[in-house]
Design an enzyme around this catalytic site. Structure first.
Site, short mmCIF file in Angstrom:
data_model
loop_
_atom_site.label_atom_id
_atom_site.label_comp_id
_atom_site.label_asym_id
_atom_site.label_seq_id
_atom_site.Cartn_x
_atom_site.Cartn_y
_atom_site.Cartn_z
N ASP A 124 -51.96 -29.93 -20.11
CA ASP A 124 -52.09 -29.90 -21.56
C ASP A 124 -51.43 -28.62 -22.10
O ASP A 124 -50.23 -28.42 -21.89
CB ASP A 124 -53.59 -30.00 -21.92
N HIS A 133 -56.92 -38.36 -19.99
CA HIS A 133 -56.19 -37.12 -20.24
C HIS A 133 -56.56 -35.99 -19.29
O HIS A 133 -55.68 -35.28 -18.79
CB HIS A 133 -56.43 -36.68 -21.69
#
Length: 319
Positions: free
Chosen positions: A102, A295
């Site tokens: 991320d 994610h």
């Protein structure tokens, strides 16, 4: 195997907290995402240390026990890359393996762009590389394309998101972000803050415990959310600063890992982009691995991701 130890390192003008495991071997830096901490790498730290690597996971500036400058201009890519170069210098290493998820992947991509001489190989999780010409996604452009409910737009105004988050306890905020599965999470309905729109799951997935979530909540209660949010508030400035690298490629050996159910994959053609030729032209020395997951893949699929990272690093560890 050695236990995790902690220390504060002065680098690039600030104090950075690091967690460290493994006393010898090639250096591996693990860079976390939003809203996380070094703790998100707990599984990979143990696995890599067991296999002979010196693993260092910092709290990125603004997070955890690292310094959190007040000025949003202190969160540019120049600062973030400088922090990592400073860590390499502290350990006396010309190069390191870099693994980022991320926000950490964003830093890893740009470390590899700005200072490829300091990166032995890169593993990026969940966030692909976009060139500056593609990345016209300023906060204003997100507002125009997606609407004012877009989380990036809402995060721009200092204090706005902090006030919205404060309506919930810290554990609930962490659950809303780490465990979200809504496919349209990017945009809250008109007049609603994104934190109000995100759901709090009734039950936890099997890959994380209440106690582990509490580790995040306790630390964010100490440090607050302004530091992490300031990274978003530097987006426009970052776009300006990377101008000199327009058209440049990521030349270091790279592996990209993502979950096939990652919500970000369904935003503005990202899924097709990762599978396409443009991505590979920008990162010519790349392997792409898509796993069954969401994610926060390094926690959800901890063993699979650890194995993927280790197999990639082994290719270059003798060099």
């Amino acid at each position: 195997m050695t236990e995790v130890t902690h220390q504060i390192i002065k680098t690039n003008g600030i104090n950075i907290h690091i967690a460290e495991q493994g006393e010898a071997g090639p250096l591996v830096l693990l860079l976390h995402g939003f809203p996380e901490l070094w703790f998100s790498w707990r599984h990979q730290m143990a696995h890599l240390a067991k296999h002979g690597y010196h693993v260092v996971a910092p709290d990125i500036r603004g997070y955890g026990d690292s310094d959190s400058p007040l000025c949003t201009k202190s969160y540019t890519l120049v600062h973030l890359v400088g922090d990592i170069v400073g860590l390499l210098d502290h350990f006396g290493e010309e190069q390191a393996f870099v693994v980022g998820h991320d926000l950490g992947a964003f830093i890893g991509w740009h470390l590899s762009l700005f200072r490829p001489d300091r990166v032995k190989a890169l593993v990026a999780l969940s966030a692909p590389y976009f060139s500056r010409s593609q990345n016209t996604r300023s906060p204003e452009s997100f507002r125009r394309m997606i609407g004012e409910g877009c989380y990036i737009w809402q995060f721009q105004e200092p204090g706005r998101a902090e006030r919205a988050f404060a309506r919930y306890d810290y554990l609930t905020v962490i659950k809303k972000f780490l465990l979200m599965t809504k496919r349209d999470y990017l945009v809250a309905p008109h007049g609603m803050e994104i934190i109000d729109y995100l759901e709090t799951p009734a039950t936890l997935p099997p890959w994380i415990t209440e106690e582990e979530l509490q580790v995040y909540a306790d630390k964010f209660q100490e440090s607050g959310f302004s530091g992490p949010l300031n990274h978003f508030r530097a987006m426009e400035l970052n776009w300006e600063l990377v101008g000199p690298w327009e058209g440049s490629k990521i030349v270091v050996p790279t592996k990209f890992i993502a979950g096939d159910k990652d919500i970000g994959f369904d935003v503005m053609g990202t899924r097709e982009y990762v599978k396409g030729e443009v991505f590979r032209s920008l990162v010519p020395n790349i392997e792409v691995v898509i796993l069954d997951g969401h994610h926060h893949i390094q926690q959800e699929k901890a063993q699979e991701v650890s194995n993927e990272i280790l197999s990639f690093l082994k290719k270059f560890s003798a060099n």
